[in-house]
Design an enzyme around this catalytic site. Structure first.
Site, PDB file in Angstrom:
ATOM      1  N   ASN A   9       0.959  -1.148   0.191  1.00 26.71           N
ATOM      2  CA  ASN A   9      -0.078   0.125   0.081  1.00 26.71           C
ATOM      3  C   ASN A   9       0.870   1.275  -0.049  1.00 26.71           C
ATOM      4  O   ASN A   9       1.395   1.853   1.067  1.00 26.71           O
ATOM      5  CB  ASN A   9      -0.929  -0.023   1.268  1.00 26.71           C
ATOM      6  N   TRP A  10       1.126   1.795  -1.107  1.00 27.78           N
ATOM      7  CA  TRP A  10       2.018   2.921  -1.227  1.00 27.78           C
ATOM      8  C   TRP A  10       1.565   4.176  -0.491  1.00 27.78           C
ATOM      9  O   TRP A  10       2.224   5.212  -0.410  1.00 27.78           O
ATOM     10  CB  TRP A  10       2.172   3.161  -2.789  1.00 27.78           C
ATOM     11  N   LYS A  11       0.160   4.369  -0.283  1.00 25.01           N
ATOM     12  CA  LYS A  11      -0.318   5.470   0.104  1.00 25.01           C
ATOM     13  C   LYS A  11      -0.152   6.681  -0.680  1.00 25.01           C
ATOM     14  O   LYS A  11      -0.109   6.487  -1.879  1.00 25.01           O
ATOM     15  CB  LYS A  11       0.052   5.783   1.765  1.00 25.01           C
ATOM     16  N   HIS A  96      -9.418   1.424   4.757  1.00 30.28           N
ATOM     17  CA  HIS A  96      -8.310   1.661   5.554  1.00 30.28           C
ATOM     18  C   HIS A  96      -8.498   2.533   6.643  1.00 30.28           C
ATOM     19  O   HIS A  96      -9.188   3.536   6.372  1.00 30.28           O
ATOM     20  CB  HIS A  96      -7.148   2.180   4.520  1.00 30.28           C
ATOM     21  N   GLU A  98      -6.675   5.041   7.832  1.00 30.33           N
ATOM     22  CA  GLU A  98      -6.616   6.389   7.316  1.00 30.33           C
ATOM     23  C   GLU A  98      -7.907   7.037   6.533  1.00 30.33           C
ATOM     24  O   GLU A  98      -8.101   8.296   6.778  1.00 30.33           O
ATOM     25  CB  GLU A  98      -5.358   6.424   6.413  1.00 30.33           C
ATOM     26  N   GLU A 168      -5.687  -4.685  10.586  1.00 28.02           N
ATOM     27  CA  GLU A 168      -4.834  -3.538  10.683  1.00 28.02           C
ATOM     28  C   GLU A 168      -4.746  -3.115  12.098  1.00 28.02           C
ATOM     29  O   GLU A 168      -5.692  -1.839  12.042  1.00 28.02           O
ATOM     30  CB  GLU A 168      -4.361  -2.755   9.629  1.00 28.02           C
ATOM     31  N   GLY A 174       2.479   2.193  10.670  1.00 28.30           N
ATOM     32  CA  GLY A 174       3.386   3.227  10.751  1.00 28.30           C
ATOM     33  C   GLY A 174       4.142   3.567  11.927  1.00 28.30           C
ATOM     34  O   GLY A 174       4.671   4.565  12.044  1.00 28.30           O
ATOM     35  N   SER A 214       3.208  -2.208  10.501  1.00 32.14           N
ATOM     36  CA  SER A 214       4.806  -2.233  10.723  1.00 32.14           C
ATOM     37  C   SER A 214       5.338  -3.695  10.279  1.00 32.14           C
ATOM     38  O   SER A 214       6.184  -4.321  11.326  1.00 32.14           O
ATOM     39  CB  SER A 214       5.066  -1.681  12.195  1.00 32.14           C
ATOM     40  N   GLY A 235       2.666  -1.220   4.444  1.00 31.49           N
ATOM     41  CA  GLY A 235       2.779   0.117   4.085  1.00 31.49           C
ATOM     42  C   GLY A 235       4.461   0.632   3.841  1.00 31.49           C
ATOM     43  O   GLY A 235       4.713   0.481   2.538  1.00 31.49           O
ATOM     44  N   GLY A 236       4.784   0.983   4.848  1.00 31.09           N
ATOM     45  CA  GLY A 236       6.253   1.616   4.479  1.00 31.09           C
ATOM     46  C   GLY A 236       7.210   0.644   3.988  1.00 31.09           C
ATOM     47  O   GLY A 236       7.950   1.238   3.005  1.00 31.09           O
TER      48      GLY A 236
HETATM   49  C1  PEP Z   1      -0.886   0.040   6.038  1.00 30.10           C
HETATM   50  O1  PEP Z   1      -1.116   1.387   6.145  1.00 30.10           O
HETATM   51  O2  PEP Z   1      -1.789  -0.378   5.521  1.00 30.10           O
HETATM   52  C2  PEP Z   1       0.246  -0.631   6.842  1.00 30.10           C
HETATM   53  C3  PEP Z   1       0.205  -1.781   7.293  1.00 30.10           C
HETATM   54  O3  PEP Z   1       1.223   0.570   7.034  1.00 30.10           O
HETATM   55  P1  PEP Z   1       2.873   0.153   7.670  1.00 30.10           P
HETATM   56  O4  PEP Z   1       3.245  -1.134   7.221  1.00 30.10           O
HETATM   57  O5  PEP Z   1       3.593   1.324   7.347  1.00 30.10           O
HETATM   58  O6  PEP Z   1       2.494   0.038   9.332  1.00 30.10           O
END
Ligand code: PEP
Length: 251
Positions: A9-11, A96, A98, A168, A174, A214, A235-236
């Site tokens: 997920n590049w966001k 999500h 966010e 999640e 994050g 994470s 994500g990251g």
């Molecule tokens: C996400 O936002 O879907 C996610 C899992 O982010 P991260 O891996 O950066 O915690």
């Protein structure tokens, strides 16, 4: 049999050129490989058509990170599920935290989005998970149950077959704080039991439930070894090809 999946997920990261470069690099590092999981990248809308071209002939599949809750028409700035599908994307991430938190996406809005995504032939990666406050009050089970009931449990079993769940915990997204593999397994098993109660044991066994929060190459093997964790939404660590590849290799 359910699939193991590693989805990025590049966001809201990467210009078009940077995104094309990242997809190209990922295609290169996966060339000639047979990953033991499905590999998906979720990109901003503007990248979809270009990235779809880049990944042609590779194992990588494409997802949007959102779609509109309306079919078409005078909704300035919105992108419909049909438009997403027309780019070559096969998946759409919905729900999500966010989107729920920053953009006020309610269970009712998400239900509309889920219906439109499925009606347009997209598979949905549907995100659920509790906040830190809810976890501390031991409300995580009630939260994920309500999120499923609010937006996906109205689906017929044949439609639900196109849903992937991503658990999640918001406190782990994050933040560098990962749920322990035991904590994640416990709630994944609970989510699977909810699906079994609603759709029967076979549908529950066939549903992929991903962990997100994470997740990285160092903790993915322990998480993915759990019986009810079928991969990750990343994500990251999806923003650098070697990091993402490290997670794919956990399978
Ligand atoms: C996400 O936002 O879907 C996610 C899992 O982010 P991260 O891996 O950066 O915690």
């Amino acid at each position: 049999m359910r699939k193991n999946i590693v989805a990025g997920n590049w966001k809201m990261n990467k210009t078009l050129q940077e995104g094309v470069a990242l997809a190209t690099e990922l295609k290169e590092v996966l060339k000639g490989q047979k990953p033991n999981c499905e590999v998906i990248i979720g990109t901003p809308f503007i990248h979809l058509a270009s990235v779809a071209e880049v990944i042609k002939g590779s194992v990588i599949k494409l997802s949007a990170e959102n779609c509109a809750d309306k079919e078409s028409g005078a909704y300035t700035g919105e992108v419909s599920a049909a438009m997403v599908k027309s780019t070559g994307a096969e998946y759409c991430i919905l729900g999500h935290s966010e989107r729920r938190g920053y953009y006020g996406e309610t269970p009712e809005i998400l239900k509309e989005k889920v219906d439109l995504a499925l009606a347009n032939g997209l598979k949905v990666i549907f995100c659920i998970g509790e906040s830190l406050e809810e976890r501390e009050a031991n409300k995580q089970n009630a939260v994920v149950k309500a999120e499923l009931e609010g937006s996906v449990f109205h689906l017929a079993p044949a439609e639900f077959a196109n849903i992937i769940i991503a658990y999640e915990p918001i406190w782990a997204i994050g933040t560098g704080k990962t749920a322990t593999s035991d904590q994640a397994e416990e709630i994944h098993a609970y989510i699977r039991s909810l699906i079994a109660d609603k759709y029967g044991k076979q549908v529950a066994e066939d549903t992929s439930i991903l962990y997100g929060g994470s997740c990285k190459a160092s903790n993915a093997p322990e998480l993915f070894a759990k019986p009810d964790i079928d991969g990750g939404l990343i994500g990251g660590a999806s923003l650098k090809a070697p990091d993402f590849k490290g997670i794919i290799d956990a399978f």
